[in-house]
Design a protein around this motif. Sequence first.
Motif, mmCIF file in Angstrom:
data_model
loop_
_atom_site.group_PDB
_atom_site.id
_atom_site.type_symbol
_atom_site.label_atom_id
_atom_site.label_comp_id
_atom_site.label_asym_id
_atom_site.label_seq_id
_atom_site.Cartn_x
_atom_site.Cartn_y
_atom_site.Cartn_z
ATOM 1 N N ASN A 3 40.616 41.275 46.032
ATOM 2 C CA ASN A 3 39.961 41.566 44.757
ATOM 3 C C ASN A 3 40.610 42.730 44.014
ATOM 4 O OD1 ASN A 3 38.131 39.476 44.848
ATOM 5 N ND2 ASN A 3 36.558 40.681 45.874
ATOM 6 N N THR A 4 41.103 43.734 44.748
ATOM 7 C CA THR A 4 41.782 44.863 44.099
ATOM 8 C C THR A 4 43.035 44.382 43.378
ATOM 9 O OG1 THR A 4 40.903 46.402 45.750
ATOM 10 C CG2 THR A 4 42.822 47.134 44.491
ATOM 11 N N ASP A 5 43.792 43.503 44.024
ATOM 12 C CA ASP A 5 44.982 42.944 43.381
ATOM 13 C C ASP A 5 44.599 42.140 42.140
ATOM 14 O OD1 ASP A 5 46.728 44.036 45.254
ATOM 15 O OD2 ASP A 5 46.673 42.252 46.527
ATOM 16 N N ARG A 6 43.519 41.391 42.214
ATOM 17 C CA ARG A 6 43.054 40.622 41.054
ATOM 18 C C ARG A 6 42.679 41.560 39.896
ATOM 19 N NH1 ARG A 6 41.431 37.568 45.337
ATOM 20 N NH2 ARG A 6 41.989 35.365 45.257
ATOM 21 N N GLU A 7 42.015 42.670 40.234
ATOM 22 C CA GLU A 7 41.652 43.639 39.202
ATOM 23 C C GLU A 7 42.903 44.249 38.567
ATOM 24 O OE1 GLU A 7 38.164 46.323 39.976
ATOM 25 O OE2 GLU A 7 38.341 45.435 41.980
ATOM 26 N N ILE A 8 43.890 44.554 39.392
ATOM 27 C CA ILE A 8 45.153 45.102 38.877
ATOM 28 C C ILE A 8 45.814 44.095 37.946
ATOM 29 C CG2 ILE A 8 47.513 45.763 39.525
ATOM 30 C CD1 ILE A 8 46.265 47.056 42.073
ATOM 31 N N ALA A 10 44.433 41.689 36.237
ATOM 32 C CA ALA A 10 43.656 41.561 35.004
ATOM 33 C C ALA A 10 43.952 42.723 34.057
ATOM 34 C CB ALA A 10 42.163 41.498 35.323
ATOM 35 N N LEU A 11 44.066 43.938 34.586
ATOM 36 C CA LEU A 11 44.399 45.096 33.750
ATOM 37 C C LEU A 11 45.786 44.955 33.143
ATOM 38 C CD1 LEU A 11 43.010 47.968 36.013
ATOM 39 C CD2 LEU A 11 42.087 47.246 33.786
ATOM 40 N N ILE A 23 45.633 52.691 36.048
ATOM 41 C CA ILE A 23 45.176 51.561 36.876
ATOM 42 C C ILE A 23 44.296 52.089 38.003
ATOM 43 C CG2 ILE A 23 45.902 49.784 38.530
ATOM 44 C CD1 ILE A 23 48.444 49.421 36.771
ATOM 45 N N SER A 26 40.928 53.213 36.799
ATOM 46 C CA SER A 26 40.090 52.094 36.356
ATOM 47 C C SER A 26 39.413 51.356 37.504
ATOM 48 C CB SER A 26 40.923 51.089 35.555
ATOM 49 O OG SER A 26 41.355 51.665 34.354
ATOM 50 N N ILE A 27 40.086 51.292 38.634
ATOM 51 C CA ILE A 27 39.519 50.511 39.741
ATOM 52 C C ILE A 27 39.212 51.333 40.988
ATOM 53 C CG2 ILE A 27 40.528 48.345 38.920
ATOM 54 C CD1 ILE A 27 42.698 48.623 41.026
ATOM 55 N N ARG A 147 43.848 33.389 33.567
ATOM 56 C CA ARG A 147 42.866 34.423 33.898
ATOM 57 C C ARG A 147 42.440 34.243 35.344
ATOM 58 N NH1 ARG A 147 44.021 37.818 30.279
ATOM 59 N NH2 ARG A 147 43.415 37.332 28.177
#
Length: 148
Positions: A3-8, A10-11, A23, A26-27, A147
Motif C-alpha cells: 500500500n505504501t508503494d501504491r500511495e507513492i 499515486a502521488l 512524499i 505525505s504518507i 489509477r
Amino acid sequence: MDNTDREILALLVEDGRMSFADIGRSIGISRASARDRVQKLVEDGLIEKFTIVVNPGHLDKSVSAFFDVQVNAQAIENLAATLAEQKEVASLYIMGDMCSLHMHVLVKDMGALEAFTHTHLFGHPDIEKVHCKLLMSRIKQRRGGPRL
C-alpha cells in the motif's frame, strides 16, 4: 508492491517532480525510505519514466482527433510503426482484436487534420475503415497510466 508503494505511485502520477521529502511527509515515511522505494519501483519497472503533460492548446495544436483504424491484420505492425513516427500522432495503440489501431492526433486546425488524413490514411492499401471523433472539451485527463 504494498500500500505504501501504491500511495507513492499515486502521488507521483499527480506530480512527478514531488520531492522525496514531500512524499515522505505525505504518507508518513522518511525521505530516505521514500527515495529507496521510488528507486525500487523504477528498478522493478513499475515506473517506466518521469514525464510532463503539455497543454496542446499552448503549442498551437487546438484540434484533437481520435481515430479508430481498421487494418489488414498482416500489416498492422508495419502501419503502426509508420504512424507512430508522425509528429501529429500523440498516442497510438494496437487493440486486442489485432486488426485495429486507436490513435490520438493533435494538429493546428482542420486543414492540418485533413492533410494528415489524406497523407497517412486515405487510400492506404492496408486500411479498411477509418472512424474519426473530434474532441469537444476536456473534462478529466488521465495522467501517468492507470489509477491504482
